[in-house]
Design an enzyme around this catalytic site. Structure first.
Site, PDB file in Angstrom:
ATOM      1  N   GLU A 108      41.530  43.191  43.665  1.00  0.00           N
ATOM      2  CA  GLU A 108      40.830  42.312  42.729  1.00  0.00           C
ATOM      3  C   GLU A 108      40.085  41.267  43.553  1.00  0.00           C
ATOM      4  O   GLU A 108      40.521  40.135  43.713  1.00  0.00           O
ATOM      5  CB  GLU A 108      41.824  41.700  41.750  1.00  0.00           C
ATOM      6  CG  GLU A 108      42.525  42.773  40.913  1.00  0.00           C
ATOM      7  CD  GLU A 108      43.644  42.239  40.027  1.00  0.00           C
ATOM      8  OE1 GLU A 108      43.792  40.999  39.930  1.00  0.00           O
ATOM      9  OE2 GLU A 108      44.367  43.062  39.435  1.00  0.00           O
ATOM     10  N   HIS A 158      41.772  36.548  40.008  1.00  0.00           N
ATOM     11  CA  HIS A 158      42.087  37.964  39.869  1.00  0.00           C
ATOM     12  C   HIS A 158      40.856  38.697  39.341  1.00  0.00           C
ATOM     13  O   HIS A 158      39.773  38.125  39.227  1.00  0.00           O
ATOM     14  CB  HIS A 158      43.272  38.144  38.913  1.00  0.00           C
ATOM     15  CG  HIS A 158      44.569  37.650  39.459  1.00  0.00           C
ATOM     16  ND1 HIS A 158      45.598  38.484  39.804  1.00  0.00           N
ATOM     17  CD2 HIS A 158      45.001  36.396  39.730  1.00  0.00           C
ATOM     18  CE1 HIS A 158      46.622  37.766  40.258  1.00  0.00           C
ATOM     19  NE2 HIS A 158      46.278  36.492  40.219  1.00  0.00           N
ATOM     20  N   GLU A 193      40.608  35.520  35.553  1.00  0.00           N
ATOM     21  CA  GLU A 193      40.152  36.899  35.745  1.00  0.00           C
ATOM     22  C   GLU A 193      38.624  36.864  35.767  1.00  0.00           C
ATOM     23  O   GLU A 193      37.988  36.499  34.776  1.00  0.00           O
ATOM     24  CB  GLU A 193      40.655  37.782  34.607  1.00  0.00           C
ATOM     25  CG  GLU A 193      42.165  37.733  34.391  1.00  0.00           C
ATOM     26  CD  GLU A 193      42.933  38.576  35.387  1.00  0.00           C
ATOM     27  OE1 GLU A 193      42.298  39.343  36.131  1.00  0.00           O
ATOM     28  OE2 GLU A 193      44.177  38.478  35.413  1.00  0.00           O
ATOM     29  N   HIS A 201      46.215  40.088  44.415  1.00  0.00           N
ATOM     30  CA  HIS A 201      46.123  41.532  44.211  1.00  0.00           C
ATOM     31  C   HIS A 201      44.949  42.015  45.048  1.00  0.00           C
ATOM     32  O   HIS A 201      43.797  41.635  44.808  1.00  0.00           O
ATOM     33  CB  HIS A 201      45.923  41.868  42.735  1.00  0.00           C
ATOM     34  CG  HIS A 201      47.135  41.622  41.899  1.00  0.00           C
ATOM     35  ND1 HIS A 201      47.079  41.291  40.563  1.00  0.00           N
ATOM     36  CD2 HIS A 201      48.462  41.651  42.216  1.00  0.00           C
ATOM     37  CE1 HIS A 201      48.305  41.144  40.094  1.00  0.00           C
ATOM     38  NE2 HIS A 201      49.163  41.350  41.091  1.00  0.00           N
TER      39      HIS A 201
END
Length: 848
Positions: free
Chosen positions: A183, A289, A372, A180
């Site tokens: 990110e 991410h 994340e 992404h």
């Protein structure tokens, strides 16, 4: 009664007109929102978490459900129009890729990266850094260009190992970040990790052992088009999606929802990573991410516990605990798995279909998690070094975990050669949690929690073998010695490709399993002992092929009668032309053969200089060779769905869609028929399987209805080729959603096998293909001979050649008898003396 019926029809008409007006309003709204954007970021409300299961199929939910009633999401135009059909209120939000403060960019190399102590590189600086690492550490690191996107940007990776060019008995490990594009915290973090591993090798015992024991691959940037959407010199303006407005983490094959769970074609980035994964046997991986702080483990697509769930929870907890220990209060604890902070099962958080971690586990048996890294997606550059320090120990721990568990090498008991075998833990493995041994070494690495296991090894053509009571302890590797599978007596079998055009070349594939020797008889006197040979037939005909296989248990033969039918173009016969003069001349060459005779100035490639049975050369001053081939072709042939009959409608979205086909010989795609809903031109593209545009045509303005479009594409041999439009709002071409019947094919030439949606009932845009094929023989040399200029450069003693022209260099060589070991020579030619064995004279000193 009639009045009542009229009243009902009137009400129905009003409802239809209202729905039609509403759809127009929605389209107008979407047109405005997406006028200059590939995606929007917005929020909406839900009453219950279960509602997410509806929306996750059409838009990209951004980090799920936190217990409240507000959900944030991304959408491209197609997804947003689908969202609007649910009549939900929404709020458009500022894009996470638009930071509130300026982002510091570095434009130099590795030294600037170190000096900046955390910064985002420009795209050119990134590529230069990756290349420089390999230059500075050639014994530890190699640079790999995985693929080039249509934008020209590249997806690249580094391979770090003590022997980076050698396949060893080591687990392959992969880190990749920023699929992404907005990110981005993991992007510079991976660059800093690369630098740490390379600069500490040889001085830090832990790093040295990791690099010596593991083949580490790092891809810092998986979506360069998204990250640099605003240009190569800044990450400000980064977007989540790729250049086509597609979420790459919804674009992979899904174990539950099929090959195209998002209804989109595999994007170039997706295809590059799929090819990359296919070429390797990664044991473990992680992709990074942002937007939350949590370690997320499979499965994302369904609510079924992973066979290694206990192992996964431990690995994620260890990653999160270590990051929490080295980070500020509250770091890496956005979600909980039970009472464990910083850990979540993917589906428990929110369903994702087409995600990469499920793809890697299901299809490639790789334990991949999603991390994340930061609640803020595009964090300020000043915070990059902090996030690196929070995570670097966790990163190292996770790499080392690939060394623990069960490992070994599987071989053939007869030959001792490594084989690819399934390694299955009885009573434990299910849902693709098993692994395979990897060629060319035959090694396998089964990471698993401590315990005692029974392991079964199996491979086609071999007797399975089970080893019981294999004990695994924490932070250790249990090596299983001497797994040698006993081959069964061979049962020969093979397949063959269609002949490649009229070259006569056929690829054969052994399907026997367990064989150690192969003897092929191709039916025309040709043979081979390779396992999977490629063979070229020199003459047209139908051939019986025999494969005889052997191993230590016996021999078997498979005979396939009249199995191969080839058409080979016969080469022309030729006649040289000779000039007996020493002066430049134009000569007449001739040839005869079937079809059209094409004359070239090179044996392959080159320039077409003439067509016909004769060729008058330009004036040549020395012997010059040309090359002629016979070219035979077919008249028009037709393939594909002939009309748009069946269900369907005009596709008005902006997504690139295509028909997928295989060409088994080169052909010309002369024209196709399309049905247009609006006037105007369209851009039609031929692409390869990676989505790279090979040829493109922008049509004249189409009429509404049926049009025949001239393409004249030169289609190469290839699989999974694509014929589609360039996308955009101007598509408006007819797509069937019923009535398709794949494959559409001309045997030996082309087969239309499917479409970008992966749905067997869909058929995109292009009807009644007109194709022509040509068949060229090998090129035969034909010479324009200038006598004298073509005379031998070496003339033996006593030879007289009156055709030597003035200015030609001639070398004379003596072959004496009884000359002793070191004879001496004295030459005299036309009064010119020389004392070597092989003197050279020019014809200006000779009598002609």
């Amino acid at each position: 009664m009639i009045k009542s019926l009229l009243f009902v029809l009137s009400c129905l008409l009003i409802v239809i007109q209202t729905a039609h007006t509403q759809t127009k309003q929605q389209i107008k709204l979407a047109d405005d929102l997406f006028k200059d954007a590939k995606e929007i970021y917005f929020s909406f409300s839900i009453a219950d978490k279960n509602e997410l299961n509806t929306f996750t199929k059409i838009i990209s939910i951004d980090h799920g459900y936190d217990g409240g009633n507000t959900v944030k999401a991304y959408a491209n135009k197609k997804g947003f129009l689908a969202f609007l059909q649910h009549n939900r209120a929404y709020t458009v939000l500022p894009k996470p890729g638009q930071p509130a403060t300026d982002i510091k960019m570095i434009r130099g190399g590795i030294e600037e990266l170190r000096a900046a102590v955390g910064a985002y590189p420009t795209y050119p600086a990134y590529i230069a850094m990756m290349q420089q690492f390999a230059v500075d550490y050639p014994l530890l690191c190699t640079y790999h260009d995985l693929g080039t996107l249509p934008s020209g940007r590249k997806i690249v990776a580094l391979r770090i190992s003590d022997n980076p060019g050698v396949d060893e008995d080591e687990p392959e490990f992969l880190y990749t970040s920023t699929m992404h594009g907005d990110e981005a915290a993991g992007y510079p973090m991976m660059l800093s990790l690369i630098d740490y591993l390379l600069t500490n090798y040889g001085t830090n015992a832990r790093v040295t052992n990791m690099v010596n024991s593991i083949e580490i691959w790092i891809n810092p940037l998986a979506n360069p088009d998204g990250t640099y959407d605003a240009g190569d010199l800044t990450v400000s303006g980064a977007i989540r999606y790729n250049a086509n407005g597609i979420d790459l983490n919804r674009n992979f094959p899904d174990p539950e929802d099929g090959l195209h769970p998002d209804g989109e074609a595999w994007q170039p980035e997706t295809q590059i990573f799929m090819d990359f994964a296919e070429a390797h046997d990664f044991v473990m991986a992680a992709n990074f991410h942002g937007g939350a702080e949590v370690a997320n483990f499979p499965w994302d697509t369904w609510n079924t516990a992973h066979a290694d769930e206990t192992w996964w929870i431990y690995q994620c907890q260890k990653y999160a605990d270590t990051a929490q220990l080295n980070g500020p209060a509250g770091y890496m604890d956005d979600l909980y798995s039970g009472s464990i902070p910083g850990v979540t099962n993917g589906f428990d958080w929110y369903e994702v279909d087409g995600g990469r971690q499920d793809y890697m586990q299901w299809w490639h048996k790789c334990k991949e998690m999603t991390v994340e890294l930061s609640s803020v997606k595009l964090i300020p550059d000043a915070q990059l070094i902090n996030h690196y320090n929070y995570n670097v120990r966790s990163l190292l721990n996770y790499i080392e975990a690939s060394l623990y568990g069960i490992r070994g090498i599987v071989t053939d008991n007869c030959t001792g050669q490594p084989i690819e075998a399934k390694v299955f833990i009885s009573g434990h493995d299910y849902d693709s949690s098993h692994v395979y041994s990897s060629l060319p070494v035959g090694n396998y690495h089964r990471v698993i929690e401590p315990g005692t296991y029974n392991v079964t090894y199996s491979a086609p053509g071999y007797a399975s073998q089970t080893i019981s009571g294999i004990t695994v302890s924490g932070y250790t590797s249990t090596v299983v010695q001497h797994v040698a599978l006993q081959p069964l007596a061979p049962v020969s079998d093979f397949s063959a490709s269609a002949p490649a055009g009229c070259t006569g070349t056929v690829d054969f594939t052994d399907l026997t399993g367990g064989a150690s020797g192969w003897a092929w008889d191709f039916g025309d006197g040709g043979t081979s002992t390779l396992q999977n040979p490629s063979y070229t037939y020199s003459a047209s005909g139908t051939y019986t092929v025999t494969l005889t296989t052997t191993n230590c248990m016996g021999t078997d033969a498979e005979i396939k009668v009249n199995y191969i039918n080839v058409t080979v173009a016969a080469p022309p016969t030729t006649v040289n032309d000779t000039s007996v003069s020493c002066t430049p001349a134009s000569l007449n060459l001739s040839a005869s053969g079937s079809g059209t005779l094409n004359w070239y100035d090179e044996p392959t490639g080159g320039t077409l200089v003439n067509t016909g049975t004769t060729y008058t050369t330009p004036v040549v001053s020395s012997t010059t060779t040309y090359y002629v081939e016979s070219n035979t072709g077919t008249g028009p042939q037709y393939v594909g769905k002939t009309t748009n009959s069946g269900g369907g409608g005009y596709f008005t979205g902006s997504t690139y869609h295509y028909l997928e086909f295989t060409a088994t010989q080169p052909f010309t795609l002369v024209s196709v028929k399309v049905y247009a809903n609006t006037t105007g031109s369209r851009t039609i593209q031929l692409r390869n399987s990676a989505g790279t545009v090979l040829q493109s045509v922008t049509t004249p303005s189409l009429a509404v209805g049926l049009n025949t479009v001239a393409l004249n594409f030169s289609v190469p041999v290839g699989t999974n080729l694509q014929l589609g439009t360039a996308g955009g709002a101007t598509c408006n071409l007819y797509r069937n959603n019923a009535g398709a019947a794949y494959p559409y094919e001309i045997t030996g030439t082309v087969s239309i096998t499917g479409n970008s949606a992966g749905l067997s009932t869909y058929y995109y845009y292009f009807y009644d293909w007109e194709i022509t094929t040509s068949c060229s023989s090998v090129r035969v040399p034909v010479s324009a001979v200038i006598m004298g200029a073509s005379s031998p450069a070496s003339v033996a003693t006593g030879v007289t050649d009156n055709s030597i022209c003035a200015g030609t260099s001639v070398t004379f060589t003596a072959t004496p008898t009884n000359g002793g070991s070191s004879p001496t020579y004295q030459w005299q030619v036309n009064g010119v003396n020389a004392g070597t064995n092989s003197p050279t004279f020019t014809t200006s000193t000779l009598n002609n």
